[in-house]
Motif scaffolding. Structure first.
Motif, PDB file in Angstrom:
ATOM      1  N   ALA A   1      60.842 134.123  13.508  1.00 20.06           N
ATOM      2  CA  ALA A   1      60.577 135.386  12.620  1.00 20.06           C
ATOM      3  C   ALA A   1      59.002 135.785  13.036  1.00 20.06           C
ATOM      4  CB  ALA A   1      60.538 135.248  11.282  1.00 20.06           C
ATOM      5  N   HIS A   2      58.329 134.565  13.167  1.00 20.33           N
ATOM      6  CA  HIS A   2      56.779 134.799  13.775  1.00 20.33           C
ATOM      7  C   HIS A   2      56.845 135.500  15.297  1.00 20.33           C
ATOM      8  CE1 HIS A   2      52.386 134.150  14.193  1.00 20.33           C
ATOM      9  NE2 HIS A   2      52.736 133.847  15.308  1.00 20.33           N
TER      10      HIS A   2
ATOM     11  N   ALA B   1      62.070 126.311  11.974  1.00 18.79           N
ATOM     12  CA  ALA B   1      62.603 127.204  13.162  1.00 18.79           C
ATOM     13  C   ALA B   1      62.678 128.670  12.790  1.00 18.79           C
ATOM     14  CB  ALA B   1      63.863 126.279  13.629  1.00 18.79           C
ATOM     15  N   ALA B   2      63.463 128.922  11.806  1.00 17.92           N
ATOM     16  CA  ALA B   2      63.543 130.170  11.306  1.00 17.92           C
ATOM     17  C   ALA B   2      62.172 130.838  11.130  1.00 17.92           C
ATOM     18  CB  ALA B   2      64.518 130.159  10.133  1.00 17.92           C
ATOM     19  N   ALA B   3      61.261 130.392  10.571  1.00 16.22           N
ATOM     20  CA  ALA B   3      59.743 130.632  10.526  1.00 16.22           C
ATOM     21  C   ALA B   3      59.251 131.262  11.811  1.00 16.22           C
ATOM     22  CB  ALA B   3      59.131 130.068   9.731  1.00 16.22           C
ATOM     23  N   LEU B   4      59.349 130.249  12.651  1.00 15.31           N
ATOM     24  CA  LEU B   4      59.114 130.401  14.089  1.00 15.31           C
ATOM     25  C   LEU B   4      59.501 131.702  14.709  1.00 15.31           C
ATOM     26  CD1 LEU B   4      57.247 129.703  16.433  1.00 15.31           C
ATOM     27  CD2 LEU B   4      59.096 128.000  17.219  1.00 15.31           C
TER      28      LEU B   4
ATOM     29  N   TRP C   1      67.509 130.458  14.772  1.00 15.20           N
ATOM     30  CA  TRP C   1      67.680 131.485  15.618  1.00 15.20           C
ATOM     31  C   TRP C   1      68.831 131.999  14.993  1.00 15.20           C
ATOM     32  CZ3 TRP C   1      71.465 134.140  18.224  1.00 15.20           C
ATOM     33  CH2 TRP C   1      71.137 135.306  18.715  1.00 15.20           C
ATOM     34  N   VAL C   2      69.847 131.404  14.799  1.00 13.42           N
ATOM     35  CA  VAL C   2      71.214 131.851  14.163  1.00 13.42           C
ATOM     36  C   VAL C   2      70.903 132.244  12.621  1.00 13.42           C
ATOM     37  CG1 VAL C   2      73.445 131.388  13.322  1.00 13.42           C
ATOM     38  CG2 VAL C   2      72.749 130.507  15.519  1.00 13.42           C
ATOM     39  N   ASP C   3      70.190 131.382  11.833  1.00 13.00           N
ATOM     40  CA  ASP C   3      69.774 131.820  10.449  1.00 13.00           C
ATOM     41  C   ASP C   3      69.186 132.974  10.426  1.00 13.00           C
ATOM     42  OD1 ASP C   3      69.535 130.553   7.744  1.00 13.00           O
ATOM     43  OD2 ASP C   3      67.410 131.076   8.289  1.00 13.00           O
TER      44      ASP C   3
ATOM     45  N   SER D   1      71.310 136.298  11.986  1.00 11.80           N
ATOM     46  CA  SER D   1      72.515 136.768  11.085  1.00 11.80           C
ATOM     47  C   SER D   1      71.914 137.233   9.617  1.00 11.80           C
ATOM     48  CB  SER D   1      73.474 135.494  10.875  1.00 11.80           C
ATOM     49  OG  SER D   1      72.553 134.385  10.143  1.00 11.80           O
ATOM     50  N   ALA D   2      70.885 136.704   9.237  1.00 13.75           N
ATOM     51  CA  ALA D   2      70.398 137.037   7.978  1.00 13.75           C
ATOM     52  C   ALA D   2      69.629 138.507   8.227  1.00 13.75           C
ATOM     53  CB  ALA D   2      69.274 136.409   7.216  1.00 13.75           C
ATOM     54  N   ALA D   3      68.975 138.859   9.215  1.00 11.63           N
ATOM     55  CA  ALA D   3      68.562 140.194   9.400  1.00 11.63           C
ATOM     56  C   ALA D   3      69.767 141.291   9.377  1.00 11.63           C
ATOM     57  CB  ALA D   3      67.780 140.210  10.698  1.00 11.63           C
TER      58      ALA D   3
END
Length: 484
Positions: free
Chosen positions: A417-418, A412-415, A359-361, A364-366
């Motif tokens: 984002a999905h 987890a980051a992909a989840l 979630w943090v990744d 913060s990237a967005a």
């Protein structure tokens, strides 16, 4: 006069000097030190490896100070699992290695400005509001002082387990020790005054105090080493402050930025985004911190060894035969047992850490994408740093006996984002944190596309259960809000 070609009498080869940690253990335990060392290694505490990695001080003056603290520990009569005064003093000492000057007003302003800008950018990426506490710029010493209470929470369960294991396995083998024993001479050889131990000290008490001293050294050195590496208070995936606050350790941020293609100001802003995002999460998801710490505690408290098997092995081995002890150790005789509860707690912990990091990744990237030219490269660099298990993860593995690397960070980051993409709203993504029961599972990390379907099926099962309970209790069944 012709030269004398007779062979001179060869000088005796000096015996290799024992490292300071071994001197201390052998002075305290004598012949039983080999077994104690083997037991510590089986419990995840390898004094030799710690010394080689810098976890125990190698400077003679520093080691002399540590030994003096050990003497004070044994004389004080305390039996706490970790000698926290020793841990505190050593952590402060190690944090200052290489210098740790107080922050100037200008450097403090740089950090606070970066955290302020990060909060503004995050407002567009998440509905979770900023933390209720202001941002802070810290020196390494300030980081040590603020985080030691949480290290206490994390390490005392495993320290207690170690102390109990040592007493159960070795306590009956140790004689009563008094000030008149050979221990006096051994302590004097280390430069300490004789009579370091009070007369009539019970074997179990000796071992507990030994474990307390060892863990005090270990926690102190680890916390001090971490203070020179971490960027803030959320680097290991766990919130190290009871009241979350966005923090950056200014000197560590600057050191990380050296040699990178990105300007230091951009690196500082990117790290500020990550710290501020994690702090928002831990501030506004009140159950999350307690949930993670409880999983760590469950894992640590379940650490056990087969004492009967250990005693049988020890009884059949000459304690002076290091090779035999090593063979027994490698055979798994001294290996801690992994209970079903531990395995379940570890799986839940790894999933929860991955979800936090993911979630943090993602958030913060967005937030960084539209503002920082090097954000994609910096994101990948941080991902690799976490996945490789840097000093922070290695230190925690040594202290608590488990690794906190988010092995499934990318999944987890992909989840996350999905979820945002399918729901079309960051608020729907962030609402998943509303209750522990809504949290994705390891199965969801395997198949993000099926998360919504599984969540709907779980909701239907819950509704059916509520209806059945209402019928049993003779109550009116709950109405489906979608039914007119």
């Amino acid at each position: 006069m012709s030269p004398d070609h007779s062979d001179p009498t060869p000088e005796p080869t000096p015996e290799p000097t024992q490292p300071p940690w071994e001197q201390m253990l052998r002075a305290l335990l004598g012949d039983r030190a080999d077994e104690a060392i083997a037991e510590m290694r089986a419990r995840g505490i390898d004094p030799e490896a710690l010394g080689a990695a810098g976890t125990l001080p190698t400077d003679p003056a520093a080691m002399q100070q540590v030994l003096a603290q050990v003497q004070s520990l044994f004389a004080s009569g305390g039996d706490e699992p970790v000698n926290w005064q020793m841990a505190h003093d050593l952590a402060r000492q190690q944090a200052s290695v290489g210098g740790d000057p107080s922050l100037t007003p200008a450097r403090t302003r740089q950090v606070l400005d970066a955290l302020t800008v990060a909060e503004l950018w995050l407002d567009a990426a998440t509905d979770l509001p900023p933390a209720t506490t202001p941002g802070r710029a810290w020196s390494r010493a300030e980081w040590v002082e603020a985080t030691l209470p949480t290290w206490r929470t994390l390490t005392e369960p495993v320290a207690s387990s170690l102390s109990t294991a040592l007493v159960d396995a070795l306590g009956g083998e140790l004689p009563e020790l008094g000030a008149g024993d050979d221990l006096d001479e051994q302590m004097r050889a280390l430069g300490l005054p004789g009579g370091a131990l009070p007369g009539g000290l019970a074997p179990g008490q000796l071992l507990r105090r030994l474990g307390s001293a060892v863990f005090g050294l270990q926690v102190g050195q680890a916390a001090g080493t971490l203070a020179r590496d971490v960027f803030g208070t959320t680097d290991i995936g766990l919130p190290l402050l009871e009241v979350p606050a966005p923090v950056l350790v200014a000197s560590n941020v600057d050191a990380f930025a050296e040699g990178l293609d990105a300007p230091v100001d951009e690196v500082r802003l990117f790290l500020a985004l990550r710290e501020a995002a994690a702090t928002r999460l831990f501030t506004h998801v009140p159950w999350l911190r307690a949930h993670l710490l409880a999983l760590v505690e469950t894992y640590a408290r379940e650490i056990t060894i087969d004492v009967e098997q250990l005693e049988q092995a020890v009884g059949s081995i000459d304690p002076t035969d290091a090779e035999a002890l090593q063979s027994a150790l490698s055979s798994g005789v001294f290996a801690p047992q992994t209970t079903p509860a531990q395995r379940a707690a570890l799986e839940r912990l790894e999933t929860a850490l991955a979800l936090v990091e993911g979630w943090v990744d993602e958030v913060s990237a967005a937030a960084a994408l539209a503002h920082l030219p090097h954000s994609v490269a910096l994101r990948e660099m941080i991902r690799r740093r976490r996945a490789a298990g840097g000093p922070a993860e290695q230190t925690f593995a040594t202290l608590v006996g488990l690794e906190l690397r988010p092995r499934r960070l990318r999944e987890a980051a992909a989840l996350w984002a999905h979820i945002e993409r399918t729901e079309g709203d960051p608020a729907a993504r962030d609402a998943v944190w509303d209750h522990p029961d809504l949290m994705p599972t390891a199965e969801d990390l395997d198949d993000p596309a099926g998360y919504a379907r599984r969540r709907s099926a779980a909701a239907d099962e819950s509704a059916d259960l509520d209806k059945a309970l209402a019928e049993i209790l003779g109550e009116e069944p709950p109405q489906d809000p979608s039914t007119p």
